[in-house]
Motif scaffolding. Structure first.
Motif, PDB file in Angstrom:
ATOM      1  N   ARG A 113       0.804  -1.220   0.000  1.00  0.00           N
ATOM      2  CA  ARG A 113       0.000   0.000   0.000  1.00  0.00           C
ATOM      3  C   ARG A 113       0.836   1.269   0.000  1.00  0.00           C
ATOM      4  O   ARG A 113       0.283   2.365  -0.001  1.00  0.00           O
ATOM      5  CB  ARG A 113      -0.966  -0.003   1.193  1.00  0.00           C
ATOM      6  CG  ARG A 113      -2.038  -1.084   1.084  1.00  0.00           C
ATOM      7  CD  ARG A 113      -3.003  -1.089   2.242  1.00  0.00           C
ATOM      8  NE  ARG A 113      -4.167  -1.922   1.982  1.00  0.00           N
ATOM      9  CZ  ARG A 113      -4.203  -3.247   2.124  1.00  0.00           C
ATOM     10  NH1 ARG A 113      -3.127  -3.896   2.543  1.00  0.00           N
ATOM     11  NH2 ARG A 113      -5.304  -3.922   1.850  1.00  0.00           N
ATOM     12  N   GLU A 166     -14.910   5.868   0.701  1.00  0.00           N
ATOM     13  CA  GLU A 166     -14.320   4.975   1.709  1.00  0.00           C
ATOM     14  C   GLU A 166     -14.507   5.511   3.128  1.00  0.00           C
ATOM     15  O   GLU A 166     -14.667   4.733   4.059  1.00  0.00           O
ATOM     16  CB  GLU A 166     -12.828   4.730   1.428  1.00  0.00           C
ATOM     17  CG  GLU A 166     -12.557   3.836   0.229  1.00  0.00           C
ATOM     18  CD  GLU A 166     -12.818   2.344   0.465  1.00  0.00           C
ATOM     19  OE1 GLU A 166     -13.743   1.998   1.217  1.00  0.00           O
ATOM     20  OE2 GLU A 166     -12.106   1.536  -0.141  1.00  0.00           O
ATOM     21  N   TYR A 170     -16.031   3.156   5.855  1.00  0.00           N
ATOM     22  CA  TYR A 170     -15.404   2.818   7.146  1.00  0.00           C
ATOM     23  C   TYR A 170     -16.239   3.301   8.324  1.00  0.00           C
ATOM     24  O   TYR A 170     -16.346   2.623   9.328  1.00  0.00           O
ATOM     25  CB  TYR A 170     -13.995   3.425   7.227  1.00  0.00           C
ATOM     26  CG  TYR A 170     -12.923   2.536   6.610  1.00  0.00           C
ATOM     27  CD1 TYR A 170     -12.200   1.636   7.395  1.00  0.00           C
ATOM     28  CD2 TYR A 170     -12.637   2.591   5.247  1.00  0.00           C
ATOM     29  CE1 TYR A 170     -11.225   0.818   6.836  1.00  0.00           C
ATOM     30  CE2 TYR A 170     -11.665   1.786   4.680  1.00  0.00           C
ATOM     31  CZ  TYR A 170     -10.955   0.894   5.481  1.00  0.00           C
ATOM     32  OH  TYR A 170      -9.997   0.087   4.925  1.00  0.00           O
ATOM     33  N   MET A 174     -19.623  -0.222   6.467  1.00  0.00           N
ATOM     34  CA  MET A 174     -18.990  -1.522   6.692  1.00  0.00           C
ATOM     35  C   MET A 174     -19.384  -2.171   8.015  1.00  0.00           C
ATOM     36  O   MET A 174     -19.442  -3.396   8.111  1.00  0.00           O
ATOM     37  CB  MET A 174     -17.465  -1.387   6.585  1.00  0.00           C
ATOM     38  CG  MET A 174     -16.998  -1.264   5.140  1.00  0.00           C
ATOM     39  SD  MET A 174     -15.430  -0.415   4.929  1.00  0.00           S
ATOM     40  CE  MET A 174     -14.301  -1.440   5.775  1.00  0.00           C
ATOM     41  N   TRP A 178     -16.612  -5.563  10.613  1.00  0.00           N
ATOM     42  CA  TRP A 178     -15.730  -5.474   9.441  1.00  0.00           C
ATOM     43  C   TRP A 178     -14.523  -4.565   9.741  1.00  0.00           C
ATOM     44  O   TRP A 178     -13.374  -4.945   9.505  1.00  0.00           O
ATOM     45  CB  TRP A 178     -16.550  -4.956   8.241  1.00  0.00           C
ATOM     46  CG  TRP A 178     -15.872  -5.091   6.905  1.00  0.00           C
ATOM     47  CD1 TRP A 178     -14.552  -5.371   6.685  1.00  0.00           C
ATOM     48  CD2 TRP A 178     -16.475  -4.950   5.615  1.00  0.00           C
ATOM     49  NE1 TRP A 178     -14.299  -5.418   5.335  1.00  0.00           N
ATOM     50  CE2 TRP A 178     -15.463  -5.163   4.660  1.00  0.00           C
ATOM     51  CE3 TRP A 178     -17.768  -4.645   5.155  1.00  0.00           C
ATOM     52  CZ2 TRP A 178     -15.702  -5.087   3.276  1.00  0.00           C
ATOM     53  CZ3 TRP A 178     -18.004  -4.578   3.790  1.00  0.00           C
ATOM     54  CH2 TRP A 178     -16.983  -4.799   2.868  1.00  0.00           C
ATOM     55  N   LEU A 182     -10.440  -5.464  10.067  1.00  0.00           N
ATOM     56  CA  LEU A 182      -9.397  -4.827   9.241  1.00  0.00           C
ATOM     57  C   LEU A 182      -8.310  -4.132  10.066  1.00  0.00           C
ATOM     58  O   LEU A 182      -7.236  -3.832   9.535  1.00  0.00           O
ATOM     59  CB  LEU A 182     -10.031  -3.819   8.284  1.00  0.00           C
ATOM     60  CG  LEU A 182     -10.810  -4.405   7.098  1.00  0.00           C
ATOM     61  CD1 LEU A 182     -11.411  -3.287   6.267  1.00  0.00           C
ATOM     62  CD2 LEU A 182      -9.905  -5.268   6.227  1.00  0.00           C
ATOM     63  N   THR A 187      -5.542  -0.627   7.565  1.00  0.00           N
ATOM     64  CA  THR A 187      -6.072   0.099   6.409  1.00  0.00           C
ATOM     65  C   THR A 187      -7.024   1.169   6.918  1.00  0.00           C
ATOM     66  O   THR A 187      -7.555   1.058   8.028  1.00  0.00           O
ATOM     67  CB  THR A 187      -6.852  -0.848   5.472  1.00  0.00           C
ATOM     68  OG1 THR A 187      -7.991  -1.355   6.167  1.00  0.00           O
ATOM     69  CG2 THR A 187      -5.998  -2.007   4.987  1.00  0.00           C
ATOM     70  N   ASN A 188      -7.219   2.193   6.134  1.00  0.00           N
ATOM     71  CA  ASN A 188      -8.246   3.187   6.435  1.00  0.00           C
ATOM     72  C   ASN A 188      -8.675   3.842   5.123  1.00  0.00           C
ATOM     73  O   ASN A 188      -8.332   3.346   4.053  1.00  0.00           O
ATOM     74  CB  ASN A 188      -7.759   4.223   7.466  1.00  0.00           C
ATOM     75  CG  ASN A 188      -6.548   4.979   6.973  1.00  0.00           C
ATOM     76  OD1 ASN A 188      -6.373   5.187   5.779  1.00  0.00           O
ATOM     77  ND2 ASN A 188      -5.690   5.396   7.887  1.00  0.00           N
ATOM     78  N   LYS A 191      -6.146   6.934   0.873  1.00  0.00           N
ATOM     79  CA  LYS A 191      -5.583   6.071  -0.175  1.00  0.00           C
ATOM     80  C   LYS A 191      -4.488   6.818  -0.936  1.00  0.00           C
ATOM     81  O   LYS A 191      -4.629   7.116  -2.139  1.00  0.00           O
ATOM     82  CB  LYS A 191      -6.696   5.620  -1.143  1.00  0.00           C
ATOM     83  CG  LYS A 191      -7.868   4.945  -0.467  1.00  0.00           C
ATOM     84  CD  LYS A 191      -7.465   3.605   0.118  1.00  0.00           C
ATOM     85  CE  LYS A 191      -8.605   2.912   0.818  1.00  0.00           C
ATOM     86  NZ  LYS A 191      -8.164   1.846   1.706  1.00  0.00           N
ATOM     87  N   TYR A 193      -1.812   5.818  -2.071  1.00  0.00           N
ATOM     88  CA  TYR A 193      -1.256   5.095  -3.226  1.00  0.00           C
ATOM     89  C   TYR A 193      -1.958   5.426  -4.541  1.00  0.00           C
ATOM     90  O   TYR A 193      -1.379   5.236  -5.608  1.00  0.00           O
ATOM     91  CB  TYR A 193      -1.255   3.575  -2.976  1.00  0.00           C
ATOM     92  CG  TYR A 193      -2.577   2.952  -2.566  1.00  0.00           C
ATOM     93  CD1 TYR A 193      -3.594   2.762  -3.489  1.00  0.00           C
ATOM     94  CD2 TYR A 193      -2.783   2.512  -1.261  1.00  0.00           C
ATOM     95  CE1 TYR A 193      -4.790   2.160  -3.127  1.00  0.00           C
ATOM     96  CE2 TYR A 193      -3.984   1.903  -0.886  1.00  0.00           C
ATOM     97  CZ  TYR A 193      -4.986   1.744  -1.819  1.00  0.00           C
ATOM     98  OH  TYR A 193      -6.165   1.152  -1.453  1.00  0.00           O
ATOM     99  N   THR A 248     -10.860  -2.189  -3.856  1.00  0.00           N
ATOM    100  CA  THR A 248     -12.274  -2.300  -4.195  1.00  0.00           C
ATOM    101  C   THR A 248     -12.958  -0.950  -3.982  1.00  0.00           C
ATOM    102  O   THR A 248     -13.154  -0.539  -2.841  1.00  0.00           O
ATOM    103  CB  THR A 248     -12.936  -3.342  -3.270  1.00  0.00           C
ATOM    104  OG1 THR A 248     -12.567  -2.998  -1.915  1.00  0.00           O
ATOM    105  CG2 THR A 248     -12.462  -4.744  -3.568  1.00  0.00           C
TER     106      THR A 248
HETATM  107  N1  IYR Z   1     -12.080  -1.262   0.454  1.00  0.00           N
HETATM  108  C1  IYR Z   1     -11.537  -0.819   1.710  1.00  0.00           C
HETATM  109  C2  IYR Z   1     -11.717  -1.800   2.810  1.00  0.00           C
HETATM  110  C3  IYR Z   1     -11.010  -3.087   2.741  1.00  0.00           C
HETATM  111  C4  IYR Z   1     -11.753  -4.234   2.754  1.00  0.00           C
HETATM  112  C5  IYR Z   1     -11.158  -5.434   2.775  1.00  0.00           C
HETATM  113  I1  IYR Z   1     -12.276  -7.111   2.915  1.00  0.00           I
HETATM  114  C6  IYR Z   1      -9.763  -5.553   2.753  1.00  0.00           C
HETATM  115  O1  IYR Z   1      -9.160  -6.796   2.763  1.00  0.00           O
HETATM  116  C7  IYR Z   1      -8.994  -4.419   2.760  1.00  0.00           C
HETATM  117  C8  IYR Z   1      -9.655  -3.178   2.733  1.00  0.00           C
HETATM  118  C9  IYR Z   1     -10.080  -0.372   1.556  1.00  0.00           C
HETATM  119  O2  IYR Z   1      -9.513  -0.520   0.479  1.00  0.00           O
HETATM  120  O3  IYR Z   1      -9.547   0.149   2.518  1.00  0.00           O
END
Ligand code: IYR
Length: 298
Positions: A113, A166, A170, A174, A178, A182, A187-188, A191, A193, A248
């Motif tokens: 990431r 997102e 979050y 989610m 969930w 995570l 992750t948060n 993004k 990247y 995603t």
């Molecule tokens: N799409 C979000 C959340 C996410 C969901 C899953 I399941 C993951 O394995 C990693 C992230 C994101 O990209 O942060």
């Protein structure tokens, strides 16, 4: 007055009332179970109707095959040639060596990431996409579009859309379980990247195709076909010596599709940032399931 003239009621009214309640309840229950039975009957009937219809259709198809053949035109050329498959069988030693080498290559792949902004030749990325486009697809419909973005402004727009969605994902969509699951992956909704990586590959699935005259063409198994193509894509990125993360864009798809001018038959599935890893990139110390946990043999 009433009790005097009806001593029976005066004495037994609680029993009569209970009896009446049971009578009413009994009636309601009988009616509702009749409705359930009736509904089941309708479903059964319609199922039988549909299967017998299917049978009839099959018979009809057999009977009138010649006629139907004229009505349907295959999407592929009807005189498609079948040619010899050119193949060299590997020796047992080659089999072992190639299998092990491939395992080592894919086992070293990790979701990264943090990216370096160092440039990568666009030809390399095109070659990677060419590899992804070799995936098998339902009736060879190749239901995918890969959009390659290196433009700084478009990357920034995509990042803005993804981060906006997102953050809501979050914080609200989610749910607690969930986001808790995570947490160890750190992750948060930020993004970075999406703007640091020199390239973004956005994979769209084509729910249906369009002929030159604008008619709809069936795309069979588009979901799984695109998923397989994405598997090849991440493997090709790995084989090249670059990194990515499968991202995603939950709910961000429609806005991204619009800024990239993609048509209505296409739906954004995944976004892959591609480049070199940042020099200080880290990864969670995860281990994969042992073969015995994922393989069942008969
Ligand atoms: N799409 C979000 C959340 C996410 C969901 C899953 I399941 C993951 O394995 C990693 C992230 C994101 O990209 O942060």
């Amino acid at each position: 007055m009433f009790s005097q003239s009806f001593p029976f009621f005066n004495h037994y009214w609680p029993f009569l009332l209970i009896g009446f309640i049971f009578y009413v309840l009994g009636n309601v229950f009988a009616k509702s179970s009749k409705v359930v039975r009736h509904t089941k009957q309708i479903f059964k009937q319609s199922y039988e109707d549909s299967t017998s219809l299917e049978k009839e259709l099959e018979e009809e198809t057999e009977l009138e095959q010649d006629e139907l053949d004229d009505e349907f035109v295959p999407a592929l050329p009807s005189d498609l040639q079948h040619i010899p498959f050119v193949y060299t069988r590997p020796s047992p030693e080659q089999l072992v060596q190639r299998t092990q080498e491939f395992y080592e290559l894919v086992a070293a792949r990790r979701s990264i990431r943090s990216f370096s902004s160092d440039p990568v030749s666009k030809d390399i990325i095109r070659e990677i996409i060419k590899a992804a486009g070799t995936a098998p697809s339902g009736a060879h419909t190749e239901p995918w579009t890969f959009v390659l973005v290196s433009d700084v402004q478009i990357k920034a727009q995509i990042r803005e859309i993804v981060e906006r969605e997102e953050e809501v994902n979050y914080k609200r969509r989610m749910g607690k379980q969930w986001t808790t699951d995570l947490k160890p992956l750190r992750t948060n909704w930020i993004k970075e990247y999406l703007t640091t990586a020199p390239y973004l590959i956005l994979v769209f699935k084509q729910m249906y195709g369009l002929t030159e005259s604008g008619e709809r063409k069936n795309h069979y198994y588009h979901d799984i076909s695109v998923a397989i193509a994405c598997g090849i894509l991440i493997t090709a990125i790995q084989a090249a010596g670059l990194v990515t993360v499968v991202s995603t864009p939950l709910n961000g798809g429609p806005s991204i599709r619009k800024i990239l001018n993609r048509p209505a038959n296409e739906k954004l599935v995944l976004v892959f940032p591609v480049g070199y890893p940042a020099s200080d990139a880290t990864m969670p110390d995860l281990h994969r399931k042992h073969l015995s946990e994922i393989l069942v043999e008969f």
